[in-house]
Design a protein around this motif. Sequence first.
Motif, PDB file in Angstrom:
ATOM      1  N   ILE A 105     -66.750  33.665 -27.469  1.00  0.00           N
ATOM      2  CA  ILE A 105     -67.481  33.036 -26.364  1.00  0.00           C
ATOM      3  C   ILE A 105     -68.686  33.872 -25.914  1.00  0.00           C
ATOM      4  CG2 ILE A 105     -66.199  33.978 -24.364  1.00  0.00           C
ATOM      5  CD1 ILE A 105     -67.113  30.277 -24.904  1.00  0.00           C
ATOM      6  N   ASP A 106     -68.941  34.957 -26.629  1.00  0.00           N
ATOM      7  CA  ASP A 106     -70.089  35.797 -26.280  1.00  0.00           C
ATOM      8  C   ASP A 106     -71.368  35.124 -26.815  1.00  0.00           C
ATOM      9  OD1 ASP A 106     -71.634  37.830 -25.394  1.00  0.00           O
ATOM     10  OD2 ASP A 106     -71.197  39.188 -27.072  1.00  0.00           O
ATOM     11  N   ASP A 124     -72.716  23.774 -23.511  1.00  0.00           N
ATOM     12  CA  ASP A 124     -72.490  22.729 -24.517  1.00  0.00           C
ATOM     13  C   ASP A 124     -71.054  22.726 -25.024  1.00  0.00           C
ATOM     14  OD1 ASP A 124     -75.054  21.799 -24.357  1.00  0.00           O
ATOM     15  OD2 ASP A 124     -75.816  22.968 -26.054  1.00  0.00           O
ATOM     16  N   LEU A 125     -70.532  23.941 -25.219  1.00  0.00           N
ATOM     17  CA  LEU A 125     -69.143  24.054 -25.698  1.00  0.00           C
ATOM     18  C   LEU A 125     -68.173  23.502 -24.658  1.00  0.00           C
ATOM     19  CD1 LEU A 125     -68.401  27.507 -27.381  1.00  0.00           C
ATOM     20  CD2 LEU A 125     -67.875  25.250 -28.272  1.00  0.00           C
ATOM     21  N   PRO A 129     -57.617  24.587 -23.740  1.00  0.00           N
ATOM     22  CA  PRO A 129     -57.787  26.045 -23.866  1.00  0.00           C
ATOM     23  C   PRO A 129     -59.252  26.452 -24.089  1.00  0.00           C
ATOM     24  CG  PRO A 129     -55.985  25.288 -25.237  1.00  0.00           C
ATOM     25  CD  PRO A 129     -56.672  24.069 -24.746  1.00  0.00           C
ATOM     26  N   LEU A 130     -59.969  25.656 -24.874  1.00  0.00           N
ATOM     27  CA  LEU A 130     -61.381  25.978 -25.115  1.00  0.00           C
ATOM     28  C   LEU A 130     -62.207  25.752 -23.847  1.00  0.00           C
ATOM     29  CD1 LEU A 130     -63.721  26.788 -26.949  1.00  0.00           C
ATOM     30  CD2 LEU A 130     -63.829  24.430 -27.781  1.00  0.00           C
ATOM     31  N   ARG A 131     -61.901  24.674 -23.145  1.00  0.00           N
ATOM     32  CA  ARG A 131     -62.619  24.409 -21.899  1.00  0.00           C
ATOM     33  C   ARG A 131     -62.365  25.533 -20.889  1.00  0.00           C
ATOM     34  NH1 ARG A 131     -60.573  19.800 -18.207  1.00  0.00           N
ATOM     35  NH2 ARG A 131     -59.305  21.558 -17.608  1.00  0.00           N
ATOM     36  N   ASP A 132     -61.111  25.996 -20.826  1.00  0.00           N
ATOM     37  CA  ASP A 132     -60.788  27.096 -19.911  1.00  0.00           C
ATOM     38  C   ASP A 132     -61.523  28.372 -20.291  1.00  0.00           C
ATOM     39  OD1 ASP A 132     -59.220  25.497 -18.408  1.00  0.00           O
ATOM     40  OD2 ASP A 132     -57.300  26.350 -19.035  1.00  0.00           O
ATOM     41  N   LEU A 133     -61.625  28.589 -21.600  1.00  0.00           N
ATOM     42  CA  LEU A 133     -62.330  29.792 -22.063  1.00  0.00           C
ATOM     43  C   LEU A 133     -63.791  29.751 -21.613  1.00  0.00           C
ATOM     44  CD1 LEU A 133     -62.239  32.383 -23.848  1.00  0.00           C
ATOM     45  CD2 LEU A 133     -62.848  30.949 -25.795  1.00  0.00           C
ATOM     46  N   CYS A 134     -64.421  28.600 -21.754  1.00  0.00           N
ATOM     47  CA  CYS A 134     -65.826  28.449 -21.334  1.00  0.00           C
ATOM     48  C   CYS A 134     -65.966  28.620 -19.825  1.00  0.00           C
ATOM     49  CB  CYS A 134     -66.369  27.078 -21.736  1.00  0.00           C
ATOM     50  SG  CYS A 134     -66.341  26.789 -23.495  1.00  0.00           S
ATOM     51  N   CYS A 135     -65.044  28.009 -19.092  1.00  0.00           N
ATOM     52  CA  CYS A 135     -65.118  28.108 -17.622  1.00  0.00           C
ATOM     53  C   CYS A 135     -64.919  29.553 -17.185  1.00  0.00           C
ATOM     54  CB  CYS A 135     -64.053  27.238 -16.969  1.00  0.00           C
ATOM     55  SG  CYS A 135     -64.367  25.497 -17.166  1.00  0.00           S
ATOM     56  N   LYS A 178     -69.072  25.335 -34.099  1.00  0.00           N
ATOM     57  CA  LYS A 178     -68.453  26.357 -33.236  1.00  0.00           C
ATOM     58  C   LYS A 178     -67.042  25.898 -32.829  1.00  0.00           C
ATOM     59  CE  LYS A 178     -69.306  30.155 -30.664  1.00  0.00           C
ATOM     60  NZ  LYS A 178     -69.377  31.470 -31.276  1.00  0.00           N
ATOM     61  N   VAL A 179     -66.920  24.611 -32.511  1.00  0.00           N
ATOM     62  CA  VAL A 179     -65.608  24.062 -32.134  1.00  0.00           C
ATOM     63  C   VAL A 179     -64.648  24.181 -33.328  1.00  0.00           C
ATOM     64  CG1 VAL A 179     -64.364  21.952 -31.486  1.00  0.00           C
ATOM     65  CG2 VAL A 179     -66.538  22.484 -30.384  1.00  0.00           C
ATOM     66  N   ILE A 180     -65.162  23.887 -34.511  1.00  0.00           N
ATOM     67  CA  ILE A 180     -64.318  23.956 -35.715  1.00  0.00           C
ATOM     68  C   ILE A 180     -63.834  25.401 -35.947  1.00  0.00           C
ATOM     69  CG2 ILE A 180     -64.380  23.765 -38.252  1.00  0.00           C
ATOM     70  CD1 ILE A 180     -66.094  21.225 -37.870  1.00  0.00           C
ATOM     71  N   GLU A 181     -64.719  26.347 -35.699  1.00  0.00           N
ATOM     72  CA  GLU A 181     -64.332  27.767 -35.836  1.00  0.00           C
ATOM     73  C   GLU A 181     -63.129  28.056 -34.931  1.00  0.00           C
ATOM     74  OE1 GLU A 181     -67.551  30.444 -34.823  1.00  0.00           O
ATOM     75  OE2 GLU A 181     -66.195  32.179 -34.826  1.00  0.00           O
ATOM     76  N   TYR A 182     -63.195  27.546 -33.708  1.00  0.00           N
ATOM     77  CA  TYR A 182     -62.104  27.757 -32.746  1.00  0.00           C
ATOM     78  C   TYR A 182     -60.831  27.048 -33.220  1.00  0.00           C
ATOM     79  CZ  TYR A 182     -59.799  28.044 -28.166  1.00  0.00           C
ATOM     80  OH  TYR A 182     -58.926  28.302 -27.145  1.00  0.00           O
TER      81      TYR A 182
END
Lengths: 167, 281
Positions: free
Chosen positions: A98-99, A107-108, A119-125, A61-65
């Motif tokens: 993120i849906d 986990d993400l 940016p990914l951490r912010d998206l999850c938060c 999933k991280v790689i997709e991002y």
Amino acid sequence: MFYNFNKIEEVKIRLRSAEGHICEVEESAALMSSFIRSMIEGFNEVTEVSLPNINSVVIEKVIEYMRHYKDKDPPIIKKPIISSKMEENTSAWDAGFIDADWNMVVDLMTAADYLMMIPLRDLCCAKMACKFKGRSIDELRAEYHIENEFPSEMEENLEFQHPWRLE
Amino acid sequence: MELRGKELNKSIATRKKEVLENTSILSEICQFLELKDVARMRSVSKIMNVIIKDSQFIWKPILQRTFPEVRILDHLTWQSLKNVYKSLRDYHYLTFEPHSSYTVGIIGSLGKLKPYPDIHSPEIESSGIFGGYSNYLLGKHIISISVLSIPSIKSIRKLRAEIQCWILQVNGQAQGWENVLDEHVTNFKMNQIKSSQILIVINSDQEYKTDFILDLEKKFKIVILKYIDNKTFENLTKAILKICRNDGETERKVYEKQLIRTNIDENSVQETNDSNNCILS
């Protein structure tokens, strides 16, 4: 002599998951992670990074991002978020990405924190914040299976002291 | 299959609870919420109440985002949060007095105050000064006070126009401190700083009653304390505000009495016979 640069294969970084699986990602995409970047820059010719805290599903999933944003900047999510719907807070792609279920988002977020991908951490938060925005105390308790632990007099006291929390 | 489904549900429920009990995750999430949402989350459970109430990582960024003019240094409590919020709602932040911000210069160290290095002013930046901010609710107004630690007496002239009150902080236990203090006072005089703008703080475990101090007391406000910690800083702040607001001798005497009274109430202050002097213990 002619070189066909298009055919030069990009260096791949191998990410070893908690289960020992290997997931490959292009170096240019992997550099989005400050953690991986520091590994690559710190140790020459590093091609494999061990991520013992992250399982392979989350790594994929991280790689997709990483692949999606390797050539462009992710959108910045406004603080505070403007809506409890992710589509109104960020791009359609991000909202779709993120849906996912609660476990995956947690986990993400943990993975993004470990990999230093802000940016990914912010998206999850922001996704998690959507679950809290505008919800009443009773709704939140029901959602998270929490019983009212406050004695009634304390509850009344809280309301008296901070009536605006109920607004 | 049904059992596995139940286990999965249980695992999600446990996971959700884990998140709500994790300070660092909650802090990150709260950054994306409004003040009222965070306040509401506090009432969901006892553990969330404790985490949110006590976490400066949660409140500080939200408050600074909501009220950019208010700089928070320390002692952020639920009460201060409520005050800030109430002030916004009841008095409309934008209608506050234009002079609700004061800059105080401390000659010497900030003591136990946490330094806040991000002060933007060309004059200040070039002088290598660092400082701290704090805010107080006085009456209906939030007062923002910037405290600058001025390492060099040479900076006095440079910062004269920007600073409303000077604190001279000296260590009464160091050798030759009287000479140092004398030199500082002379420098103030040379730079035409009014004596009513100066608050002399002597850090000491003992009460100093030398001729030198007695002589200084005739001209300056002197506070003797063990050290400037966060609590005594609040009292000092009140004194500073009075200095900033009232230059007149009469009003100054009123504030001095008030300061002594406040100190007695809040910090078990020993009042001395001299109304110009107080010792904080």
